[in-house]
Design a protein around this motif. Structure first.
Motif, PDB file in Angstrom:
ATOM      1  N   GLU A   1     -15.758  -7.484   0.526  1.00  0.00           N
ATOM      2  CA  GLU A   1     -15.555  -8.643  -0.364  1.00  0.00           C
ATOM      3  C   GLU A   1     -16.087  -8.589  -1.795  1.00  0.00           C
ATOM      4  O   GLU A   1     -16.341  -7.571  -2.330  1.00  0.00           O
ATOM      5  CB  GLU A   1     -16.105  -9.866   0.359  1.00  0.00           C
ATOM      6  CG  GLU A   1     -16.676 -10.805  -0.573  1.00  0.00           C
ATOM      7  CD  GLU A   1     -16.192 -12.201  -0.604  1.00  0.00           C
ATOM      8  OE1 GLU A   1     -16.147 -12.905   0.345  1.00  0.00           O
ATOM      9  OE2 GLU A   1     -15.895 -12.594  -1.636  1.00  0.00           O
TER      10      GLU A   1
ATOM     11  N   ASP B   1     -10.735  -4.895  -6.595  1.00  0.00           N
ATOM     12  CA  ASP B   1     -10.840  -6.323  -6.324  1.00  0.00           C
ATOM     13  C   ASP B   1     -10.624  -7.014  -7.668  1.00  0.00           C
ATOM     14  O   ASP B   1     -11.509  -7.032  -8.510  1.00  0.00           O
ATOM     15  CB  ASP B   1     -12.219  -6.644  -5.736  1.00  0.00           C
ATOM     16  CG  ASP B   1     -12.407  -8.119  -5.422  1.00  0.00           C
ATOM     17  OD1 ASP B   1     -11.612  -8.942  -5.922  1.00  0.00           O
ATOM     18  OD2 ASP B   1     -13.353  -8.462  -4.697  1.00  0.00           O
TER      19      ASP B   1
ATOM     20  N   THR C   1      -6.787 -10.437   2.324  1.00  0.00           N
ATOM     21  CA  THR C   1      -7.623  -9.241   2.270  1.00  0.00           C
ATOM     22  C   THR C   1      -9.108  -9.563   2.339  1.00  0.00           C
ATOM     23  O   THR C   1      -9.921  -8.670   2.524  1.00  0.00           O
ATOM     24  CB  THR C   1      -7.367  -8.456   0.972  1.00  0.00           C
ATOM     25  OG1 THR C   1      -7.785  -9.235  -0.165  1.00  0.00           O
ATOM     26  CG2 THR C   1      -5.896  -8.100   0.825  1.00  0.00           C
ATOM     27  N   THR C   2      -9.464 -10.848   2.201  1.00  0.00           N
ATOM     28  CA  THR C   2     -10.869 -11.232   2.267  1.00  0.00           C
ATOM     29  C   THR C   2     -10.993 -12.579   2.960  1.00  0.00           C
ATOM     30  O   THR C   2     -10.100 -13.425   2.870  1.00  0.00           O
ATOM     31  CB  THR C   2     -11.502 -11.308   0.866  1.00  0.00           C
ATOM     32  OG1 THR C   2     -12.883 -11.677   0.975  1.00  0.00           O
ATOM     33  CG2 THR C   2     -10.793 -12.331  -0.014  1.00  0.00           C
TER      34      THR C   2
ATOM     35  N   ASP D   1      -7.456  -8.165  -3.296  1.00  0.00           N
ATOM     36  CA  ASP D   1      -7.548  -6.707  -3.385  1.00  0.00           C
ATOM     37  C   ASP D   1      -6.156  -6.113  -3.436  1.00  0.00           C
ATOM     38  O   ASP D   1      -5.254  -6.562  -2.718  1.00  0.00           O
ATOM     39  CB  ASP D   1      -8.298  -6.144  -2.171  1.00  0.00           C
ATOM     40  CG  ASP D   1      -9.642  -6.815  -1.960  1.00  0.00           C
ATOM     41  OD1 ASP D   1     -10.589  -6.434  -2.644  1.00  0.00           O
ATOM     42  OD2 ASP D   1      -9.718  -7.747  -1.123  1.00  0.00           O
TER      43      ASP D   1
ATOM     44  N   HIS E   1     -14.206  -8.078   3.343  1.00  0.00           N
ATOM     45  CA  HIS E   1     -12.893  -7.629   2.880  1.00  0.00           C
ATOM     46  C   HIS E   1     -12.317  -6.643   3.896  1.00  0.00           C
ATOM     47  O   HIS E   1     -13.064  -5.939   4.580  1.00  0.00           O
ATOM     48  CB  HIS E   1     -12.990  -6.906   1.538  1.00  0.00           C
ATOM     49  CG  HIS E   1     -13.239  -7.808   0.375  1.00  0.00           C
ATOM     50  ND1 HIS E   1     -12.350  -7.995  -0.652  1.00  0.00           N
ATOM     51  CD2 HIS E   1     -14.309  -8.570   0.073  1.00  0.00           C
ATOM     52  CE1 HIS E   1     -12.846  -8.826  -1.545  1.00  0.00           C
ATOM     53  NE2 HIS E   1     -14.044  -9.191  -1.121  1.00  0.00           N
TER      54      HIS E   1
END
Length: 554
Positions: free
Chosen positions: A85, A359, A478-479, A489, A543
């Motif tokens: 993350e 990110d 993605t997180t 991301d 993440h």
């Protein structure tokens, strides 16, 4: 007001004291102190005397040491795996927008060479031990590839094998790229409010790192782009572990004495390093750029199946988190692209293929995302809080200033260093003077008509992911943490020429390109909460790792 370090020391003291009381009351610690011959123990990092404040005197410790009977207990660690993350301490994430505008990359026709298996990103314990956290489930992620005949994405099943001519494979250069925010331990502890759903023991670095490393080994990418790589852990654990796996590592820590940074690691059996170029976004003399985010750009040369001049540019970054500062995010992105231009340009003025990871703290189809995908953005009247799309109803109505960044930064509207752009324009003028073609003169007119609110970049980028599940249309994420889940991301790449839809007035400026062969599937927010969100017992970052496979087209 207490200093940050004193506050953090207090939080750590209270957290460990409360956890010790709970463990003692539930009988596990009591069994150990009674001299039990066997006891499974997960609280290993929290009961390490060396990690405890000197002034902490818990009944379980005598003169800073664990009771002898506890020392004789067996220590059993639960194997696990990864996830990742975020960015800024203090207010790291918020609830994000739910944009459902489905848009797929135009190059989604895929080829053939992938491992035919479904990947479970975890290591399940051999047996259930008393006291260990019980996994709530595992995240199933499959290889996705594009069928060349139907031009549709397919999920690769275990029972299916994809045939391909071995000779054809030997003449192609294929490689995989991973982008992964591994969650800095210091940032985790500074933002503990984001991990209220997690038990203490699974948040320790000693628990998380073996899982993260195990997943890196399992996915076995040729290039790793890692974010939130903590500097002290990088030197002592991360870099040595990756070097043992055959990677060469390049690293750039954040400025301002921040604890983490970005790393790009590549397999030395597949690439050699031509150059490594760190990018610092902080500028002391520019108030807009008072943040300590960084980027890293490397130029890699394939070791086989390519012409001698072949090269691939790989860039990695972690942009500012703050949803209300889209002006800073766009400026940081322009600075990164300027360095990419400087690194990726060849002697003939064309660019080598590019992979851009990181990110970006921006959601799909936000203005920042669209700028990367489309290569242009007119920001006139655009509210600063809407640049990244992280909030549906951003606070404040400030709009982006014109221009966004001051001239003293030395970066043009084309996201290039101004000195470099002037040299390229002079060279082009000399070539145009020789050819004196109508096409060239028309192109110059187009450039001169650009508005002061137009941003451009030279890279024809596509996303390796579509951001929505192909069957249901549900958003991929993605997180995920206590405040919500979203996609921030990305893996962007410069497509091979055959896959680019030609537009009037465009010019082919790439020396070769990349063809997407496949990707590791993502999941929905609902899927993640079925395994207690991120991090969890078997996924040790907030993440998910992104993984894509490419073929270099020369």
């Amino acid at each position: 007001m207490l200093s940050h370090s004193i506050q953090r020391l207090g939080r750590d003291w209270v957290a460990r004291w409360n956890l010790a009381q709970r463990l003692f009351q539930n009988g596990q610690t009591y069994k150990c102190t009674k001299g039990t011959e066997y006891c499974s123990w997960v609280w290993y990092s929290h009961l390490n005397p060396q990690d405890c404040p000197v002034s902490w005197k818990h009944p379980l410790f005598r003169n800073g040491q664990l009771h002898n009977q506890i020392q004789n207990c067996s220590i059993h660690l639960c194997p696990a795996n990864m996830k990742s993350e975020g960015d800024e301490p203090t207010s790291k994430r918020r609830r994000f927008s739910d944009d459902r505008d489905i848009s797929c990359s135009p190059n989604e026709q895929l080829s053939t060479s992938f491992p035919s298996e479904t990947l479970l990103l975890h290591n399940e314990p051999q047996q259930e031990e008393e006291g260990l956290p019980k996994p709530r489930g595992v995240i199933k992620r499959s290889w996705e590839y594009f069928c060349q005949q139907s031009k549709k994405m397919k999920i690769l099943e275990e029972s299916k094998q994809i045939s391909q001519d071995d000779k054809d494979l030997q003449e192609k250069f294929d490689f995989t790229v991973m982008s992964y925010n591994i969650l800095s331990q210091d940032l985790l502890e500074d933002n503990s409010h984001l991990y209220k759903h997690c038990s203490y023991q699974i948040l320790s670095w000693n628990y998380r790192f073996p899982n993260i490393l195990s997943d890196i080994k399992q996915l076995d990418a040729d290039v790793l782009c890692l974010q939130e790589v903590q500097e002290d852990q990088y030197g002592t654990e991360i870099k040595p572990s990756l070097e043992a796996l055959g990677y060469h590592c390049e690293y750039k820590t954040r400025t301002g004495r921040k604890p983490d940074g970005c790393a790009i690691c590549f397999k030395t059996s597949k690439f050699s390093l031509l150059s490594s170029n760190p990018v610092e976004f902080f500028r002391r003399n520019i108030p807009l750029l008072d943040r300590d985010n960084v980027g890293l750009v490397v130029l890699l040369q394939p070791r086989f199946h390519c012409k001698a001049t072949a090269a691939i540019c790989v860039a990695n970054t972690h942009l500012l988190y703050n949803p209300r500062r889209g002006d800073i995010k766009l400026t940081q992105l322009a600075m990164l692209l300027a360095e990419v231009t400087n690194v990726a340009i060849r002697e003939d003025g064309r660019f080598c293929p590019l992979v851009l990871c990181g990110d970006f703290n921006s959601v799909p189809h936000s203005p920042l995302y669209n700028f990367l995908r489309e290569g242009k953005l007119n920001y006139e009247g655009l509210p600063i809080g809407k640049v990244s799309g992280q909030e549906q109803s951003p606070k404040g109505k400030r709009i982006l200033s014109i221009p966004i960044w001051p001239q003293s930064l030395g970066i043009s509207q084309d996201c290039m260093y101004e000195e470099q752009q002037k040299e390229l324009e002079k060279e082009k003028e000399r070539e145009d003077a020789k050819e004196n073609t109508l096409e060239a003169s028309e192109e110059i007119v187009i450039v001169s008509q650009r508005l002061p609110t137009d941003l451009h970049h030279s890279f024809q980028l596509s996303s390796a992911y579509s951001h929505y599940l192909p069957d249901s249309g549900d958003p991929e994420v993605t997180t995920c943490h206590s405040r919500g889940a979203v996609t921030v991301d990305y893996i962007f790449y410069s497509e091979a020429k055959d896959n680019i839809s030609e537009q009037p007035g465009t010019e082919r400026i790439f020396d070769g390109g990349l063809k997407l062969l496949g990707r590791l599937s993502l999941v929905t927010e609902k899927d993640l909460w079925m395994v207690n969100g991120l991090p969890n017992e078997t996924n040790s970052s907030d993440h998910l790792p992104l993984l894509a496979k490419f073929r270099l087209e020369e």
